[in-house]
Design an enzyme around this catalytic site. Structure first.
Site, short mmCIF file in Angstrom:
data_model
loop_
_atom_site.label_atom_id
_atom_site.label_comp_id
_atom_site.label_asym_id
_atom_site.label_seq_id
_atom_site.Cartn_x
_atom_site.Cartn_y
_atom_site.Cartn_z
N CYS A 69 12.57 7.82 6.44
CA CYS A 69 11.81 7.19 7.52
C CYS A 69 12.69 6.74 8.70
O CYS A 69 12.36 6.95 9.87
CB CYS A 69 11.00 6.02 7.00
SG CYS A 69 11.86 5.01 5.78
N HIS A 120 9.69 -0.06 11.09
CA HIS A 120 11.16 -0.16 11.13
C HIS A 120 11.64 -0.22 12.58
O HIS A 120 11.11 0.49 13.45
CB HIS A 120 11.80 1.06 10.48
CG HIS A 120 11.60 1.16 9.00
ND1 HIS A 120 11.06 0.16 8.23
CD2 HIS A 120 11.89 2.18 8.14
CE1 HIS A 120 11.02 0.55 6.96
NE2 HIS A 120 11.51 1.78 6.88
N1 LIG Z 1 7.47 3.57 1.90
C1 LIG Z 1 8.00 4.34 2.85
O1 LIG Z 1 8.09 3.95 4.05
C2 LIG Z 1 8.50 5.69 2.52
C3 LIG Z 1 8.89 6.49 3.56
C4 LIG Z 1 9.33 7.77 3.29
C5 LIG Z 1 9.39 8.20 1.98
N2 LIG Z 1 9.01 7.39 0.96
C6 LIG Z 1 9.09 7.93 -0.41
O2 LIG Z 1 7.79 8.14 -0.93
C7 LIG Z 1 7.77 7.89 -2.32
C8 LIG Z 1 6.71 6.86 -2.67
O3 LIG Z 1 6.89 5.69 -1.91
P1 LIG Z 1 5.80 4.52 -1.85
O4 LIG Z 1 6.33 3.54 -0.90
O5 LIG Z 1 4.44 5.08 -1.67
O6 LIG Z 1 5.92 3.92 -3.37
P2 LIG Z 1 4.82 3.17 -4.25
O7 LIG Z 1 3.91 2.39 -3.41
O8 LIG Z 1 5.60 2.47 -5.30
O9 LIG Z 1 3.98 4.38 -4.94
C9 LIG Z 1 4.54 5.26 -5.88
C10 LIG Z 1 3.55 6.37 -6.23
O10 LIG Z 1 4.18 7.31 -7.11
C11 LIG Z 1 3.38 7.45 -8.30
N3 LIG Z 1 4.24 7.72 -9.45
C12 LIG Z 1 5.23 6.95 -9.93
N4 LIG Z 1 5.79 7.53 -11.03
C13 LIG Z 1 5.11 8.70 -11.23
C14 LIG Z 1 5.20 9.73 -12.18
N5 LIG Z 1 6.10 9.70 -13.17
N6 LIG Z 1 4.34 10.77 -12.08
C15 LIG Z 1 3.42 10.82 -11.10
N7 LIG Z 1 3.29 9.86 -10.16
C16 LIG Z 1 4.13 8.82 -10.21
C17 LIG Z 1 2.68 6.12 -8.43
O11 LIG Z 1 1.56 6.25 -9.27
P3 LIG Z 1 1.02 5.02 -10.17
O12 LIG Z 1 0.22 4.14 -9.23
O13 LIG Z 1 0.19 5.70 -11.18
O14 LIG Z 1 2.22 4.33 -10.72
C18 LIG Z 1 2.30 5.86 -6.97
O15 LIG Z 1 1.18 6.64 -6.61
C19 LIG Z 1 9.22 7.50 -2.68
O16 LIG Z 1 9.88 8.67 -3.09
C20 LIG Z 1 9.77 6.99 -1.39
O17 LIG Z 1 11.17 7.15 -1.33
C21 LIG Z 1 8.56 6.14 1.20
#
Ligand SMILES: NC(=O)c1ccc[n+]([C@@H]2O[C@H](COP(=O)([O-])OP(=O)(O)OC[C@H]3O[C@@H](n4cnc5c(N)ncnc54)[C@H](OP(=O)(O)O)[C@@H]3O)[C@@H](O)[C@H]2O)c1
Length: 329
Positions: A126, A234
């Site tokens: 990001c 950010h």
């Molecule tokens: N937040 C940001 O600004 C941002 C920006 C760019 C990239 N990202 C990337 O995007 C990803 C998710 O970020 P987030 O902020 O959305 O996190 P989050 O709110 O913690 O959500 C995580 C998601 O992944 C799922 N998950 C976790 N373990 C899993 C598994 N073993 N199999 C299938 N699904 C699984 C979770 O499902 P459950 O609800 O079932 O646990 C949930 O839907 C990360 O890789 C992060 O680095 C985030």
């Protein structure tokens, strides 16, 4: 077309569903995928309820494209399985970004590199996305030599657990900690783990991803990434040294016309980018433009963007739009 959203219950996945609907991506059916914990729960897309399915059932549903935001280890394990089944994966984690066989794409800059053979496409970090969207048009004109960036990153960049930590601390309630330290009323100069060179992984992502996206390894980047108690958006203080000298008015004109950039730069009216104004916007906001008086050919900038949108969901959906528009899906 059928579109799978992997990590559909997370912060990015939820935003992904919202952005796909807003931008009218031609979705005939959503295939929401999450961990086993969530299978059977429902998510809504354009007023229709869809049941969350497992990874294996996500593949069996045969979507044309799967947008992953479920963490690096899930992507490492499952993206190749989706790809083998002929599904194009757009991945938000850091799993594939520096793999030389995978494209790392910010559509405003390098979508032209995409082909039908790209079955796993990486969405950048990001903080990197918002910085390169603003830097690339200036690089075309003045050639960037070096970038010094300090970030002020919000807690949604970490995920749901971090948002809960901040609000629990504000209420004085106990709860799980996403960070080692209190984040409310604090500033934490660490994002991701420390590496042997003393930088954090997030800082080195900004260095390496910038070179890869801008297709120029000669650009030197040094970063300090910092978590602040802001919920979303950010901010970055960016000092850019060019090979050529620039005219400040011309810089403003270039940014005014740059795709995906909004110039917010008027000191007289105290107008500058802020997370509060960038919230729920797809663009990258740039302001506080001024010459660095301490050395030649150097510019100071302040760059703000909604990390869940351009930093994640919007960029991924723009990649899908590009692929669809070029008939590559
Ligand atoms: N937040 C940001 O600004 C941002 C920006 C760019 C990239 N990202 C990337 O995007 C990803 C998710 O970020 P987030 O902020 O959305 O996190 P989050 O709110 O913690 O959500 C995580 C998601 O992944 C799922 N998950 C976790 N373990 C899993 C598994 N073993 N199999 C299938 N699904 C699984 C979770 O499902 P459950 O609800 O079932 O646990 C949930 O839907 C990360 O890789 C992060 O680095 C985030």
């Amino acid at each position: 077309m059928k579109v799978a959203v992997v990590g559909a219950t997370g912060l990015v996945g939820t935003k992904m569903l919202q952005v796909l609907a807003e931008r009218n991506f031609p979705v005939t059916e959503i295939v929401p995928v999450a961990s086993e914990r969530s299978v059977g729960k429902e998510v809504e897309f354009k007023g229709v309820k869809y049941k969350i399915v497992s990874m294996a059932d996500g593949i069996a549903a045969k979507p044309a494209v799967a947008i992953f935001s479920a963490g690096g280890s899930t992507s490492l394990e499952w993206a190749p399985k989706f790809a083998e089944a002929g599904i194009t994966v757009i991945d938000n984690s850091s799993a594939w970004r520096m793999d030389p066989t995978k494209k790392l794409v910010v559509p405003e800059i390098n979508a032209d590199a995409l082909t039908a053979e790209d079955k796993i496409i990486a969405n950048p970090n990001c903080s990197t996305i918002q910085m390169v969207v603003a830097l690339n048009p200036l690089h075309q004109k003045y050639n960037i030599k070096r970038v010094v960036v300090s970030t002020y990153q919000s807690v949604t960049g970490t995920g749901k657990k971090a948002v809960d930590q901040l609000f629990n601390e504000r209420k004085g309630a106990e709860g799980e900690m996403a960070y080692k330290y209190q984040i409310d009323l604090n500033v934490i100069p660490q994002i991701d783990v420390f590496l042997d060179n003393g930088y954090t992984k997030e800082e080195m992502k900004m260095v390496k991803e910038t070179n890869k996206i801008m297709r120029d390894d000669s650009i030197r980047v040094t970063a300090t990434t910092v978590r602040i108690p802001v919920v979303g958006g950010h901010s970055e203080s960016v000092n850019v040294e060019f090979s050529k000298d620039f005219d400040l008015e011309e810089v403003k004109e270039i940014l005014r016309n740059a795709p995906g950039v909004v110039l917010q730069d008027d000191t007289a009216s105290q107008t500058y980018p802020m997370p509060l104004w960038a919230h729920e916007k797809d663009e990258v906001f740039v302001g506080r433009l001024r010459r660095d008086e301490s050395q030649p050919n150097t510019l100071n900038m302040w760059i703000v963007s909604d990390n869940l949108r351009k930093g994640a969901a919007t960029n991924a959906v723009q990649i899908a739009e590009y692929l669809q528009g070029k008939g590559l899906l």
